[in-house]
Motif scaffolding. Structure first.
Motif, PDB file in Angstrom:
ATOM      1  N   ASP A 184      14.147   5.675 -15.709  1.00  0.00           N
ATOM      2  CA  ASP A 184      12.801   6.351 -15.581  1.00  0.00           C
ATOM      3  C   ASP A 184      12.234   6.374 -14.139  1.00  0.00           C
ATOM      4  N   GLN A 185      11.902   7.299 -13.708  1.00  0.00           N
ATOM      5  CA  GLN A 185      11.305   7.563 -12.468  1.00  0.00           C
ATOM      6  C   GLN A 185       9.825   7.784 -12.361  1.00  0.00           C
ATOM      7  N   MET A 186       9.171   7.215 -11.549  1.00  0.00           N
ATOM      8  CA  MET A 186       7.600   7.352 -11.673  1.00  0.00           C
ATOM      9  C   MET A 186       6.878   7.185 -10.191  1.00  0.00           C
ATOM     10  N   LEU A 187       5.729   7.636 -10.110  1.00  0.00           N
ATOM     11  CA  LEU A 187       5.007   7.364  -8.684  1.00  0.00           C
ATOM     12  C   LEU A 187       4.534   5.805  -8.837  1.00  0.00           C
ATOM     13  N   VAL A 188       4.585   4.826  -7.854  1.00  0.00           N
ATOM     14  CA  VAL A 188       4.070   3.554  -8.016  1.00  0.00           C
ATOM     15  C   VAL A 188       3.646   3.559  -6.453  1.00  0.00           C
ATOM     16  N   GLN A 189       2.772   2.259  -6.474  1.00  0.00           N
ATOM     17  CA  GLN A 189       2.225   1.941  -5.196  1.00  0.00           C
ATOM     18  C   GLN A 189       2.391   0.308  -5.042  1.00  0.00           C
ATOM     19  N   VAL A 190       2.686  -0.089  -4.019  1.00  0.00           N
ATOM     20  CA  VAL A 190       2.667  -1.521  -3.992  1.00  0.00           C
ATOM     21  C   VAL A 190       1.503  -2.187  -3.909  1.00  0.00           C
ATOM     22  N   SER A 191       1.031  -2.926  -4.771  1.00  0.00           N
ATOM     23  CA  SER A 191      -0.384  -3.280  -5.056  1.00  0.00           C
ATOM     24  C   SER A 191      -0.383  -4.954  -4.743  1.00  0.00           C
ATOM     25  N   LYS A 192       0.553  -5.561  -4.704  1.00  0.00           N
ATOM     26  CA  LYS A 192       0.571  -7.118  -4.141  1.00  0.00           C
ATOM     27  C   LYS A 192       2.047  -7.142  -3.358  1.00  0.00           C
ATOM     28  N   GLU A 193       1.775  -7.895  -2.253  1.00  0.00           N
ATOM     29  CA  GLU A 193       2.867  -8.320  -1.411  1.00  0.00           C
ATOM     30  C   GLU A 193       3.918  -9.353  -2.228  1.00  0.00           C
ATOM     31  N   GLN A 194       4.857  -9.664  -1.536  1.00  0.00           N
ATOM     32  CA  GLN A 194       5.762 -10.936  -2.127  1.00  0.00           C
ATOM     33  C   GLN A 194       5.088 -12.148  -1.751  1.00  0.00           C
ATOM     34  N   MET A 195       4.872 -13.091  -2.533  1.00  0.00           N
ATOM     35  CA  MET A 195       4.049 -14.304  -2.286  1.00  0.00           C
ATOM     36  C   MET A 195       4.667 -15.352  -2.944  1.00  0.00           C
ATOM     37  N   ARG A 196       5.058 -16.531  -2.084  1.00  0.00           N
ATOM     38  CA  ARG A 196       5.427 -17.776  -2.563  1.00  0.00           C
ATOM     39  C   ARG A 196       6.662 -17.386  -3.708  1.00  0.00           C
ATOM     40  N   GLY A 197       7.566 -16.697  -3.397  1.00  0.00           N
ATOM     41  CA  GLY A 197       8.663 -16.488  -4.157  1.00  0.00           C
ATOM     42  C   GLY A 197       8.734 -15.444  -4.973  1.00  0.00           C
ATOM     43  N   LYS A 198       7.370 -15.097  -5.345  1.00  0.00           N
ATOM     44  CA  LYS A 198       7.155 -13.977  -6.488  1.00  0.00           C
ATOM     45  C   LYS A 198       7.333 -12.745  -5.849  1.00  0.00           C
ATOM     46  N   ARG A 199       8.148 -11.718  -6.761  1.00  0.00           N
ATOM     47  CA  ARG A 199       8.126 -10.565  -6.476  1.00  0.00           C
ATOM     48  C   ARG A 199       6.936  -9.632  -6.120  1.00  0.00           C
TER      49      ARG A 199
ATOM     50  N   GLY B 138       0.785  -1.145  -0.155  1.00  0.00           N
ATOM     51  CA  GLY B 138      -0.166  -0.150  -0.007  1.00  0.00           C
ATOM     52  C   GLY B 138       0.841   1.372   0.116  1.00  0.00           C
ATOM     53  N   ASN B 139       2.145   1.251   0.230  1.00  0.00           N
ATOM     54  CA  ASN B 139       3.131   2.154   0.253  1.00  0.00           C
ATOM     55  C   ASN B 139       3.149   3.043  -1.140  1.00  0.00           C
ATOM     56  N   ILE B 140       3.427   4.386  -1.183  1.00  0.00           N
ATOM     57  CA  ILE B 140       3.410   4.813  -2.684  1.00  0.00           C
ATOM     58  C   ILE B 140       4.990   5.323  -2.590  1.00  0.00           C
ATOM     59  N   TYR B 141       5.944   4.999  -3.549  1.00  0.00           N
ATOM     60  CA  TYR B 141       7.172   5.380  -3.679  1.00  0.00           C
ATOM     61  C   TYR B 141       7.382   6.065  -5.219  1.00  0.00           C
ATOM     62  N   VAL B 142       8.476   6.749  -5.048  1.00  0.00           N
ATOM     63  CA  VAL B 142       9.268   7.279  -6.443  1.00  0.00           C
ATOM     64  C   VAL B 142       9.970   5.975  -6.881  1.00  0.00           C
ATOM     65  N   GLY B 143       9.551   5.231  -7.917  1.00  0.00           N
ATOM     66  CA  GLY B 143      10.151   3.977  -8.441  1.00  0.00           C
ATOM     67  C   GLY B 143      11.152   4.168  -9.424  1.00  0.00           C
TER      68      GLY B 143
END
Length: 418
Positions: A108-123, A52-57
């Protein structure tokens, strides 16, 4: 009519407390309904939660052959980004190309929000369409649509659409979308517009702050999960909010005063030193039971729940001797009880993705239809999008449940390895 009025008179209670889990100090938020814990959320005090955090990715690598890119958000943490969103990207320190034609590239830098947690080895996954969630509405960046919860009645959908469909205003990011939540059927026009104003103010603040931040920095931290649980609780069904953590009590007090003043009287600080809150409600036992594969039914039957890398399998068993004469009626009763318990366990354990349910075979088509109808009715009560896909030729029922956060068994496994 609000949809929860069709779900009986069951009220919910939220318990927020600290508790040792797998030798880790954790915060627990448990939602009780009908005397049982229906949902449980936990978080280690020693781990950082980015959901749910928003970052400059910062884009590390673009991979057109999988329609994705790897984006770094902080401390070297890379996430998956779907290239289908690149036309909606909100760039930092650079203007988007006219018509959204800029193709994403490394650096490139852009605003992104973490929409899914790391699950079962996936990023973890990130999105450009970051969501700002209120009690009645969700504001979606870089969009211009109006969508309404499918759980709203047809009359509420017409009324709420009429209120909101003409209010879009252009924002610096290219607009915003609105999702009307189920709770909106309980809200007045004034409450809806007040919340919309708050969400739009947050969006402008994020867009402005993001343009002055460096790469991989945090722009907005998501609310603690227990505040989200209060916000997401169905209006009119939340009976009590109880915590035994004074600091959390003050935080909840401040949140309710600002956003949900009508619920402030429901907040209570538990102060009995003789018995902790988690012991009073046997939350240790709940966590222990969640880790068990076998779940017993009152009828004497039982479920076997197994989570694999690819899917969740649930097997319904009779659990004892059944006479041939009464076999089909016994199977029918066990299956009907199992349908309710499976829906309950999916929510309690937060199991998601592909779910395969092997009910006991029923010979009568009318019994099969009854089972599927009852099962779907139970699944519709789940706040998370859950659907029955099909019944295979082998009578295996396929279910999908939206995958957003790790299951509780996965969380417990991570804590055990910590």
């Amino acid at each position: 009519m609000c949809p929860w009025r069709n779900w009986g008179k069951t009220l919910s209670k939220l318990l927020i407390t600290g508790m040792p889990v797998k030798k880790n100090s954790c915060m627990i938020c448990a939602q009780m309904e009908g005397g049982r814990v229906a949902e449980i959320f936990l978080s280690s005090l020693d781990q950082t939660d980015v959901f749910g955090n928003i970052y400059v990715g910062r884009v590390e690598k673009v991979l057109p052959y999988i329609q994705g890119a790897f984006v770094e958000i902080h401390n070297g943490q890379t996430c998956f980004y779907n290239l289908s969103e690149q036309s909606q990207a909100v760039y930092v320190h650079k203007k988007s190309a006219a018509g959204g034609q800029h193709l994403l590239k490394a650096g490139d830098q852009m605003l992104v929000q973490v929409s899914k947690e790391q699950m079962r080895g996936k990023r973890p996954s990130v999105t450009s369409q970051f969501m700002l969630t209120g009690r009645y509405l969700v504001l979606v960046a870089a969009n211009s649509y109006l969508r309404l919860s499918r759980k709203l009645s047809s009359s509420d959908r017409v009324r709420l659409k009429g209120i909101l469909e003409d209010i879009h205003e252009p924002e610096a990011s290219g607009g915003y979308g609105i999702i009307v939540r189920t709770n909106a059927c309980h809200a007045t026009v004034q409450e809806i517009f007040r919340e919309l104003g708050i969400l739009k103010k947050r969006l402008r603040k994020i867009l402005k702050k993001g343009q002055s931040q460096t790469a991989c920095s945090l722009v907005e931290q998501a609310q603690p999960f227990y505040l989200s649980a209060i916000r997401n609780a169905y209006a009119g069904k939340l009976e009590e909010i109880v915590t035994d953590v004074p600091a959390v009590y003050k935080q909840l007090q401040a949140y309710l005063r600002e956003y949900q003043p009508e619920d402030l009287y429901k907040l209570r600080l538990y102060e009995d030193d003789r018995l902790s809150l988690y012991q009073l409600y046997s939350l240790e036992r709940v966590v222990e039971d969640i880790q068990k594969k076998k779940v017993w039914l009152k009828s004497g039957g039982f479920l076997v729940i197994e989570q694999t890398e690819a899917f969740v399998s649930i097997d319904v068993n009779t659990g004892g001797y059944v006479s041939k004469k009464e076999a089909q009626e016994t199977y029918r009763k066990i299956n009907l009880e199992a349908a309710g318990e499976i829906a309950f366990q999916l929510r309690l354990r937060n199991l998601s993705g592909a779910i395969l349910v092997d009910f006991i075979n029923l010979k009568q088509e009318e019994d099969q239809r009854e089972l599927m109808q009852v099962f779907q009715e139970h699944l519709r009560k789940d706040p998370v999008k859950t659907e029955v896909v099909d019944m295979t030729a082998l009578k295996i029922v396929e279910v999908t449940r939206q995958k957003i956060r790790r299951s509780v068994p996965e969380e417990l496994s991570i804590l055990e390895r910590a």
